[in-house]
Design a protein around this motif. Structure first.
Motif, PDB file in Angstrom:
ATOM      1  N   PHE A 133       1.809   1.680   3.377  1.00 51.59           N
ATOM      2  CA  PHE A 133       1.253   2.917   2.822  1.00 51.59           C
ATOM      3  C   PHE A 133       0.092   2.615   1.883  1.00 51.59           C
ATOM      4  CE2 PHE A 133       1.307   6.208  -0.552  1.00 51.59           C
ATOM      5  CZ  PHE A 133       0.945   7.306   0.225  1.00 51.59           C
ATOM      6  N   LEU A 134       0.258   1.621   1.018  1.00 50.11           N
ATOM      7  CA  LEU A 134      -0.832   1.267   0.110  1.00 50.11           C
ATOM      8  C   LEU A 134      -2.063   0.785   0.872  1.00 50.11           C
ATOM      9  CD1 LEU A 134       1.170  -0.417  -2.789  1.00 50.11           C
ATOM     10  CD2 LEU A 134       0.061   1.838  -2.807  1.00 50.11           C
ATOM     11  N   HIS A 135      -1.860   0.074   1.973  1.00 46.23           N
ATOM     12  CA  HIS A 135      -3.002  -0.314   2.817  1.00 46.23           C
ATOM     13  C   HIS A 135      -3.710   0.923   3.365  1.00 46.23           C
ATOM     14  CE1 HIS A 135      -3.128  -4.624   2.899  1.00 46.23           C
ATOM     15  NE2 HIS A 135      -1.875  -4.756   3.321  1.00 46.23           N
ATOM     16  N   LEU A 136      -2.946   1.948   3.755  1.00 46.86           N
ATOM     17  CA  LEU A 136      -3.561   3.178   4.258  1.00 46.86           C
ATOM     18  C   LEU A 136      -4.469   3.819   3.211  1.00 46.86           C
ATOM     19  CD1 LEU A 136      -0.630   4.974   6.136  1.00 46.86           C
ATOM     20  CD2 LEU A 136      -2.409   3.475   7.087  1.00 46.86           C
ATOM     21  N   LEU A 137      -4.125   3.619   1.941  1.00 46.95           N
ATOM     22  CA  LEU A 137      -4.912   4.196   0.846  1.00 46.95           C
ATOM     23  C   LEU A 137      -6.072   3.301   0.423  1.00 46.95           C
ATOM     24  CD1 LEU A 137      -2.090   5.666  -1.419  1.00 46.95           C
ATOM     25  CD2 LEU A 137      -3.329   6.759   0.472  1.00 46.95           C
ATOM     26  N   GLY A 138      -6.206   2.145   1.074  1.00 47.87           N
ATOM     27  CA  GLY A 138      -7.345   1.271   0.790  1.00 47.87           C
ATOM     28  C   GLY A 138      -7.031   0.046  -0.047  1.00 47.87           C
ATOM     29  N   TYR A 139      -5.795  -0.116  -0.467  1.00 50.45           N
ATOM     30  CA  TYR A 139      -5.437  -1.317  -1.226  1.00 50.45           C
ATOM     31  C   TYR A 139      -5.421  -2.525  -0.298  1.00 50.45           C
ATOM     32  CZ  TYR A 139      -4.042   1.546  -5.180  1.00 50.45           C
ATOM     33  OH  TYR A 139      -4.042   2.410  -6.243  1.00 50.45           O
ATOM     34  N   ASP A 140      -5.701  -3.680  -0.880  1.00 48.12           N
ATOM     35  CA  ASP A 140      -5.671  -4.916  -0.119  1.00 48.12           C
ATOM     36  C   ASP A 140      -5.194  -6.033  -1.037  1.00 48.12           C
ATOM     37  OD1 ASP A 140      -5.926  -6.568   2.066  1.00 48.12           O
ATOM     38  OD2 ASP A 140      -7.951  -5.898   2.540  1.00 48.12           O
ATOM     39  N   HIS A 141      -4.999  -7.213  -0.469  1.00 51.66           N
ATOM     40  CA  HIS A 141      -4.510  -8.350  -1.254  1.00 51.66           C
ATOM     41  C   HIS A 141      -5.249  -9.617  -0.848  1.00 51.66           C
ATOM     42  CE1 HIS A 141      -2.016  -9.019   2.359  1.00 51.66           C
ATOM     43  NE2 HIS A 141      -1.735  -7.734   2.256  1.00 51.66           N
TER      44      HIS A 141
END
Length: 165
Positions: A133-141
């Protein structure tokens, strides 16, 4: 509209029970609330290692299975949405769900990781879901700082729904 979860099961390794879906819906609501996302749809699919391996190779060029893949829809234009929803000439694009994207989880990989980390399969599936879900919002690592930020957000949401290690 509100934040909605739709799901599909395409694997036979683990029975997807209603209580798991209820838990994932709670995770979605909590993560959405934390991130200020109150509307939209997230499509979740449970797959086998073989299926996620094929997707990982096709879309990321990585020739091995992974635990979770996310495909954000926020880059689709209105023209593309019109094609997807086959609008007639003169018809307006309205009442179309705001699809945030797709999350695909390998259940066998999640099961293996839950055993390696010594926690429940439900906790691992919850972790992978909020991660996606966080990836869908544009977060990355991609670096230590962004990984720490993402990990902190994931753990906070999981703690809110009682999925601690």
């Amino acid at each position: 509209m509100s934040l909605q979860l739709t799901w599909n099961n395409e694997q036979d390794d683990f029975q997807i029970r209603e209580d798991l879906i209820t838990l994932l819906e709670a995770i979605l609501q909590k993560a959405g609330e934390t991130e200020g996302v109150t509307e939209g749809e997230v499509d979740l699919t449970f797959v086998s290692d073989e299926q996620i391996h094929e997707l990982n190779l096709e879309y990321r060029g990585i020739d091995r299975p992974t635990d979770v893949l996310s495909f954000a829809m926020n880059e689709i234009t209105n023209d593309e949405l019109e094609i997807i929803y086959e609008l007639e000439e003169g018809e307006e694009l309205e009442n179309v769900p705001d699809v945030l994207g797709d999350i695909i989880i390998s259940v066998p990989r999640a099961k293996l990781q839950s055993e390696e980390y010594g926690h429940s399969l439900e906790r691992e599936l919850g972790f992978l879901f909020v991660h996606g879900f966080l990836h869908l919002l544009g977060y990355d690592h991609q670096d230590e700082a962004s990984e720490a930020e993402m990990m902190g957000k994931q753990e906070a949401v999981l703690a809110e729904v009682g999925l601690t290690r």
